[in-house]
Write a protein that holds these residues in place. Sequence first.
Motif, PDB file in Angstrom:
ATOM      1  N   PHE A 193       0.597  -0.985  -0.041  1.00 39.66           N
ATOM      2  CA  PHE A 193       0.004  -0.007  -0.091  1.00 39.66           C
ATOM      3  C   PHE A 193       0.800   1.052   0.203  1.00 39.66           C
ATOM      4  O   PHE A 193       1.760   1.384   0.922  1.00 39.66           O
ATOM      5  CB  PHE A 193      -0.970   0.027   1.152  1.00 39.66           C
ATOM      6  N   GLU A 194       0.538   2.253  -0.895  1.00 37.78           N
ATOM      7  CA  GLU A 194       1.629   3.379  -1.074  1.00 37.78           C
ATOM      8  C   GLU A 194       0.560   4.490  -1.260  1.00 37.78           C
ATOM      9  O   GLU A 194      -0.689   4.466  -1.519  1.00 37.78           O
ATOM     10  CB  GLU A 194       2.170   3.178  -2.248  1.00 37.78           C
ATOM     11  N   ALA A 195       0.927   5.677  -0.553  1.00 36.25           N
ATOM     12  CA  ALA A 195       0.077   6.790  -0.619  1.00 36.25           C
ATOM     13  C   ALA A 195       0.929   8.014  -0.521  1.00 36.25           C
ATOM     14  O   ALA A 195       1.748   8.206   0.494  1.00 36.25           O
ATOM     15  CB  ALA A 195      -0.912   7.041   0.583  1.00 36.25           C
ATOM     16  N   ILE A 196       0.812   8.896  -1.546  1.00 37.74           N
ATOM     17  CA  ILE A 196       1.558  10.192  -1.410  1.00 37.74           C
ATOM     18  C   ILE A 196       0.439  11.119  -1.017  1.00 37.74           C
ATOM     19  O   ILE A 196      -0.552  11.577  -1.475  1.00 37.74           O
ATOM     20  CB  ILE A 196       1.939  10.696  -2.960  1.00 37.74           C
ATOM     21  N   LEU A 197       0.561  11.591   0.364  1.00 39.42           N
ATOM     22  CA  LEU A 197      -0.273  12.370   1.025  1.00 39.42           C
ATOM     23  C   LEU A 197      -0.532  13.729   0.468  1.00 39.42           C
ATOM     24  O   LEU A 197       0.347  14.285  -0.086  1.00 39.42           O
ATOM     25  CB  LEU A 197       0.193  12.247   2.400  1.00 39.42           C
ATOM     26  N   TYR A 198      -1.696  14.244   0.613  1.00 36.50           N
ATOM     27  CA  TYR A 198      -2.098  15.613   0.336  1.00 36.50           C
ATOM     28  C   TYR A 198      -1.231  16.707   0.540  1.00 36.50           C
ATOM     29  O   TYR A 198      -1.078  17.584  -0.140  1.00 36.50           O
ATOM     30  CB  TYR A 198      -3.681  15.646   0.647  1.00 36.50           C
ATOM     31  N   ALA A 199      -1.083  16.353   1.990  1.00 36.40           N
ATOM     32  CA  ALA A 199      -0.232  17.655   2.542  1.00 36.40           C
ATOM     33  C   ALA A 199       0.630  16.968   3.415  1.00 36.40           C
ATOM     34  O   ALA A 199       0.507  15.759   3.948  1.00 36.40           O
ATOM     35  CB  ALA A 199      -1.320  18.621   3.282  1.00 36.40           C
ATOM     36  N   PRO A 200       1.622  17.637   3.968  1.00 33.37           N
ATOM     37  CA  PRO A 200       2.772  17.289   4.987  1.00 33.37           C
ATOM     38  C   PRO A 200       2.151  16.832   6.290  1.00 33.37           C
ATOM     39  O   PRO A 200       1.243  17.602   6.548  1.00 33.37           O
ATOM     40  CB  PRO A 200       3.874  17.865   5.016  1.00 33.37           C
ATOM     41  N   ILE A 201       2.662  15.774   6.774  1.00 32.96           N
ATOM     42  CA  ILE A 201       2.024  15.333   8.156  1.00 32.96           C
ATOM     43  C   ILE A 201       3.371  15.388   9.052  1.00 32.96           C
ATOM     44  O   ILE A 201       4.461  15.337   8.763  1.00 32.96           O
ATOM     45  CB  ILE A 201       1.416  14.060   8.253  1.00 32.96           C
TER      46      ILE A 201
END
Lengths: 424, 297
Positions: A49-57
């Motif tokens: 599972f891979e996700a490029i997040l919308y905004a930094p966390i």
Amino acid sequence: MPVWLREYSWRQSASAVYLSLPVRGGRISPASIFCSDQYLKVSIPPFLFEAILYAPIDDTNSTAKIGNGIIFFTLYKKEAAMWDSLTLANANKEKLQYLRENAVLKAHEKAKEETEAKKVTKQENKKYALEATMKLEAAERKRIEDLKEMERQKVTEELELWKKQQKDAEKHKRVQKEWQVHQEVEQLKEKKKEKMNKTRIPNEGTSKTRLKPTKGSHGSCSIFSENLKEEQLPAPRSGATIKINFTSRVFPTALRESRIAEEEEWLHKQAEARRTISADLSELEDLKEEEKNADWLKDKGNKMFAMGNYLAAVNAYNFAVRLNNKLPLLYLNRAACHLKLRNLHKAIEDSSKALELLTPPVPDNESARVKAYVRRGTAFCQLELYTEGLQDYEAALKIDPKNKTIEKDAEKIRHLIQGTTQDS
Amino acid sequence: KIEKAKPIKCGTFGATSLQQRYLATGDFAGNLNIWNLEAPEIPVYSVKGHKEIINSIDGVGGLGIGEGAPEIVTGSRDGTVKVWDPRQKDTPVANMEPVQGESKRDCWTVAFGNAYNQEERVVCAGYDNGDIKLFDLKTMSLRWETNIKNGVCSVEFDRKDVNMNKLVATSLEGKFHVFDMRTQHPTKGFASVSEKAQKSTIWQVRHLPQNRDIFMTSGGAGSLHLWKYEYPAQRSRKDSEGAEMGVAGSVSLLQNVTLSTQPISSLDWSPDKKGLCVCGAFDQTVRVLIVTKLNKI
């Protein structure tokens, strides 16, 4: 090919994102989750599972709870804003790649920082521990010092008290004495008066105490009274002399156990030196003064050798050796004489002695050693001890490999040996 | 402050009475002088006793201790030990000298002992070659001698005025020996125990006047050691031939202290206050010390 996990559900608040990811089958461990500030990856082979997040966390504070077949992420947003979607919509491959690498790098750096931070804290802890122990030890020392100080003060006080006591006692005694003396003076005065009235009776000294006149030098008290028992000191002894012997010692200094070994050695050496000198004196009486010189005798010997008078040369060398038995040249030359005289055993002895004395094998005594080996070798061969002879020749060759005569002779001996072995 | 022409090596009050308090001194030129400290210009007694420096001096018969005539003994570098009586001028009452032709050894220390009645006296002398000799003054003979393998710096009996009980001899190399003087074996002499206290010379030993089993040694490294001697269960036993042989006890260190970097060359206890002592060292200081808790030993 990994199996992409696409089923996930998420919801968000102003400050956090809650993501739940069901994972069937695989075993979930903390190592399978990789998260950086904009990239999240869960890898449980074969699922991915891979996700490029919308905004930094904020990935340090975000958590992942691993449940039974499901992972529940709590991701805290860096900026409190509502996201349109979990992932970035237009994520092309290159960006993905770039982000992945970045994430990895970032993770590495973080790890490094963490280890460093750990090291630093460890050091600080150590320092702290050290300081703590030092403080404890210092406290202990102080305690002991304080005890000692207290003891010291106590004792000084006692001493002062004692001093005072002594002074008082002395004063008291003095006062008593004076009073006593005063009384006796009165008594005496009375007696005198009586005497004057009666006839003179020699005073037999009925009173036990006697008065003595002042020793003028003692200042304060005017009259002292002597001891009650009049000791009669014995007369001085009659003079006598007692003769004594000392444990003998050569050195004028005091005896010390640690020096005994050194002193023995020194004495031994002296004794040896004296022996050589004195022993020769009786036998060398025939020689004149100048002839008692070892070098002179050596030269004499050399001359005799050159003239062919081998016996005389040996004689001269003998005398020289007695005077100074540490010159290797003497033995060397005497060996040569013995060779000529065919005293082979003596030749071997002398060459051996010469070699012994030439023990520090330095380039200086190379030539001497070569000669010694050669002479000994010759003697051995003439005694038909060819192997020993060869050994010596080879030793000589080792020192001086360029000498052709030695090489030739060595060859000859080798042939001789091989010849004899073939025969027998 | 009184200054004399020749430097003074040693001195003692041992032979004067408590009232007179005359100081007997031996100087570097071999003169023995007795001074009245209140009138120090002219000595009360003076004799050129030795040809070389008087290394050590001891007095007995004074200070209200013991009985018998007051006598002074001096030991000198010229190898002789001479006993003087202040009432007899110019000649010693006893002279212990090497036989003719014998090369002399320095006498480094002397001590009186065994002065329990008017006739008995012994003198013990220690020499630089390690010899210790015991001379009996009543019979005018050599009573015992031994060699302790190191130059003898100081000898002292534990009490001068009793039947001789113990003798401590200190030497170079940090060793000292305690001899039990009550039993003399015809060949083996006196039993002894020895101890190596420190690496440097032990300059002096002094017994505590109030307890004769406690003594202090002063060392070349500037240290003082306080020792206690314990007697064995039996002080003498019979050897294989039936002769009486002494048994030495044991010595234990009670305390030590380092006061200086220079040797402490002399030391003495106060006879009045238990534990008060004074010592002089090569660093030109005189120190007064107190040793406490001696009652508890």
